[in-house]
Design an enzyme around this catalytic site. Structure first.
Site, PDB file in Angstrom:
ATOM      1  N   SER A  20       0.816  -1.220   0.000  1.00  0.00           N
ATOM      2  CA  SER A  20       0.000   0.000   0.000  1.00  0.00           C
ATOM      3  C   SER A  20       0.851   1.272   0.000  1.00  0.00           C
ATOM      4  O   SER A  20       0.293   2.373   0.031  1.00  0.00           O
ATOM      5  CB  SER A  20      -0.934   0.014   1.215  1.00  0.00           C
ATOM      6  N   GLU A  90       8.603  -0.994   9.447  1.00  0.00           N
ATOM      7  CA  GLU A  90       8.180  -2.344   9.846  1.00  0.00           C
ATOM      8  C   GLU A  90       8.021  -2.445  11.361  1.00  0.00           C
ATOM      9  O   GLU A  90       8.525  -3.355  12.028  1.00  0.00           O
ATOM     10  CB  GLU A  90       9.176  -3.391   9.338  1.00  0.00           C
TER      11      GLU A  90
END
Length: 204
Positions: A20, A90
């Site tokens: 995304s 992350e």
């Protein structure tokens, strides 16, 4: 903390499914900070070595050098007190301790920009993102494109059989799915393709 400054800090969270553009948006904001002549430090978990061991890399191949850490606490030990902007990619690989560390950084006057998955392969909230979202001054929700129907996708669909919460991978192991096409866990069709050997001619 001994590096408290007089500047006001805050937390920005960029969240969404895989594919995304989260890492790309993180890199864009960090590059803008560099253009503004701010001191920037970037961190990523050692677990994420899909595209590069020492860079943040988006799926579209945007790159930025980063420091690799194994535990969130290393951010504090490696932080230069002069750093103004801290980037973390992350976040879903870093665990709950990241929440307190991000808060300490913001309280000390740092701009903290964090990117990570907000839901796991079962569609559940993915720690520590829920707590980070509650703490953040700014939230950006990115959406992908569902590979099954083309609608906006908010889920990450796992395609390989595993019950582990974290399975590091990219295309071929995951794909973006919309609310309608998402199947929590591993899709039945994909599971059968992985689990069953192909029948040979003459077998019933």
């Amino acid at each position: 903390m001994d590096f408290v400054t007089g500047h006001v800090g805050w937390i920005e969270v960029i969240c969404g499914p895989m594919f995304s553009g989260k890492s790309e948006e993180l890199i864009r904001r960090l590059r803008r900070a560099l253009i503004a002549r701010k001191r920037v430090q970037v961190f990523k978990p050692a677990l994420d070595d899909r595209y590069s061991a020492e860079e943040i890399v988006s799926h579209s191949d945007a790159r930025m050098p980063s420091e690799v850490i194994r535990q969130p606490g290393e951010i504090l030990t490696r932080l230069d007190w002069r750093t103004q902007v801290v980037g973390i990619d992350e976040a879903n690989f870093m665990g709950q301790p990241l929440v307190d560390i991000a808060s300490q950084l913001a309280d000390s006057g740092k701009q903290v920009i964090i990117a990570g998955l907000d839901t796991d392969y079962m569609g559940r909230p993915f720690p520590p993102l829920p707590d980070l979202l509650c703490m953040a001054e700014s939230i950006t929700k990115t959406l992908a494109i569902c590979l099954r129907c083309g609608n906006p996708a908010k889920h990450t669909q796992r395609l390989v059989e595993s019950d582990d919460l974290i399975v590091v991978g990219a295309r071929g192991m995951y794909e973006a799915r919309c609310r309608r096409c998402f199947e929590a866990g591993v899709p039945k069709q994909e599971y059968l393709e992985f689990a069953r050997p192909r029948a040979t001619p003459g077998e019933s």
